[in-house]
Write an enzyme that holds these catalytic residues in place. Structure first.
Site, short mmCIF file in Angstrom:
data_model
loop_
_atom_site.label_atom_id
_atom_site.label_comp_id
_atom_site.label_asym_id
_atom_site.label_seq_id
_atom_site.Cartn_x
_atom_site.Cartn_y
_atom_site.Cartn_z
N CYS A 154 36.28 27.14 38.67
CA CYS A 154 35.72 28.49 38.68
C CYS A 154 36.11 29.34 37.48
CB CYS A 154 36.14 29.19 39.97
SG CYS A 154 35.84 28.18 41.43
N HIS B 275 38.55 38.04 40.74
CA HIS B 275 37.97 36.75 41.12
C HIS B 275 37.46 36.88 42.56
CE1 HIS B 275 37.10 32.57 40.90
NE2 HIS B 275 37.94 32.25 41.86
N HIS C 254 29.75 33.13 45.28
CA HIS C 254 30.64 32.51 44.29
C HIS C 254 29.83 31.46 43.54
CE1 HIS C 254 33.88 30.99 42.12
NE2 HIS C 254 34.69 30.59 43.08
#
Length: 394
Positions: A161, A288, A322
């Site tokens: 990520c 995040h 996400h």
């Protein structure tokens, strides 16, 4: 570190194609999440699916690269006139002097999944998927390098990520060393079965729209996105700038962050140091903020310890989910839009804040003059990256 100008940027997400659609969704607090309808046996969750991607097709000249990931890359590349600006940079500097630095966590694995699901009687891939270019991790770089005509460094980063945040750091290093004169950075990831069922196996997928930093959060929603930016040493005074970057690899656990946020702290501190800034000079932090139990707990606690109450912070994953390897660049674009529009987004879908959160984390959008933004991207395995951006002169 000398600031690097960001002379063009774009993002395509579940909120729509291009910057205007994304800014409108952020401003109006309109989510792009929808009940999962992906694949033959959809999991009971919500996803950030790009509308109409199935109706897209690559031009005939690029048909050998046909797959969902490259279709999304093509759609995103053509938004906001980015393809033309990128090609102009290649013409201006020369093909050998422009770097192409891309990121993805799954590349075109969806095409490989389909090929295995349709094996012929002699256990071969079906004829329409016997194309090696869509069955390797550098599929995205191979495709876009041919489209853009670059002949400089062409790299594909896959650090989960944090992937498309790290490409900004790579670009700055290559520019500073004189290896290139401009860099096209980007990140693209699309939905596929391996990702959806893999995260579900880790018990990280939420059956409802994700709620970052909410004490009742139940996990993540997966999404797909494409984002690109053009970085140059010099740009117009009104161009935003990359002031600093920080990377770390704490390797604490395969899928769980360090309990004190050690790696995250190192990345943030390094980014601020390169930018020559202190924590109290940061106006907005894009977290995040995956809405998983541990990530939000650790990151929120770290922000509460490191930053003053005047700093605004939020996770924007309630808008598009996400997007994994594309998350870093999508959220960098959100930071650039926030600086330009004077809009600090809140945490969409969240109704209250976990007690670990400090006053920095906000639920509601706020309009304010923003000069400095920090974007955090923390990946599995302790791959961490933080970026510092500055609004252009007005």
């Amino acid at each position: 570190m000398q600031p690097v100008s960001i002379t063009a940027y774009t993002a395509t997400t579940a909120c729509g194609v291009g910057r205007s659609a994304l800014l409108q969704a952020l401003t109006n607090r309109q989510t792009g999440l929808r009940p999962n309808d992906f694949g033959p046996s959809p999991l009971p969750t919500y996803i950030g699916r790009v509308q109409g991607l199935e109706e897209q097709a690559l031009p005939e000249a690029w048909s050998v690269h046909e797959c969902r990931n490259n279709r999304l890359a093509w759609l995103g590349l053509n938004a906001d006139n980015f393809l033309e600006q990128a090609k102009a940079a290649v013409a201006r500097y020369g093909a050998d002097r422009v770097g192409l630095l891309l990121a993805t966590s799954t590349a075109s694995i969806g095409a490989s999944e389909e090929a295995y699901s349709r094996l012929t009687e002699d256990k071969r891939f079906p004829e329409d998927l016997r194309r090696s270019t869509v069955h390797h991790p550098h599929s995205l770089g191979d495709f876009l390098g041919r489209v853009l005509g670059t002949r400089g460094p062409c790299l594909t980063t896959a650090t989960a990520c944090s992937s498309s945040a790290k490409v900004f750091a790579q670009a700055e290093r290559l520019l500073r060393l004189g290896v290139i004169d401009a860099a096209i950075v980007g990140g693209v990831d699309t939905l596929c079965g391996s990702v959806l069922f893999g995260f579900n196996a880790l018990e990280l997928v939420s059956p409802e729209p994700c709620r970052p930093c909410d004490p009742a959060r139940r996990g993540i929603n997966l999404g797909e996105a494409a984002g690109f930016a053009l970085l140059e040493r010099d740009g117009a005074p009104d161009a935003p700038r990359l002031l600093g970057w920080g990377e770390s690899s704490d390797a604490h656990h395969m899928s769980t962050p360090h309990p004190e946020g050690l790696g995250a702290r190192l990345a943030i501190e390094a980014a601020l140091a390169r930018a020559g800034l202190s924590a109290d000079q940061v106006d907005y932090i894009n977290m995040h903020g995956t809405a998983s139990q541990k990530n939000d707990e650790v990151e929120a606690g770290l922000i509460a310890r490191m930053f003053p109450a005047t700093t605004r912070a939020s996770s924007t994953k309630g808008w598009m989910g996400h997007t994994l390897g594309a998350a870093g660049i999508v959220e960098a674009v959100i930071c650039l839009l926030a600086l330009e529009a004077g809009l600090a987004p809140g945490c969409l879908n969240s109704q209250s804040l976990d007690p670990v959160c400090g006053p920095q984390i906000r639920l509601d959008n706020e309009h304010a003059p923003l000069r400095i933004a920090l974007s955090n991207s923390f990946g599995f395995g302790g791959n961490n990256a933080s970026l510092v951006f500055q609004r252009g002169q007005v």
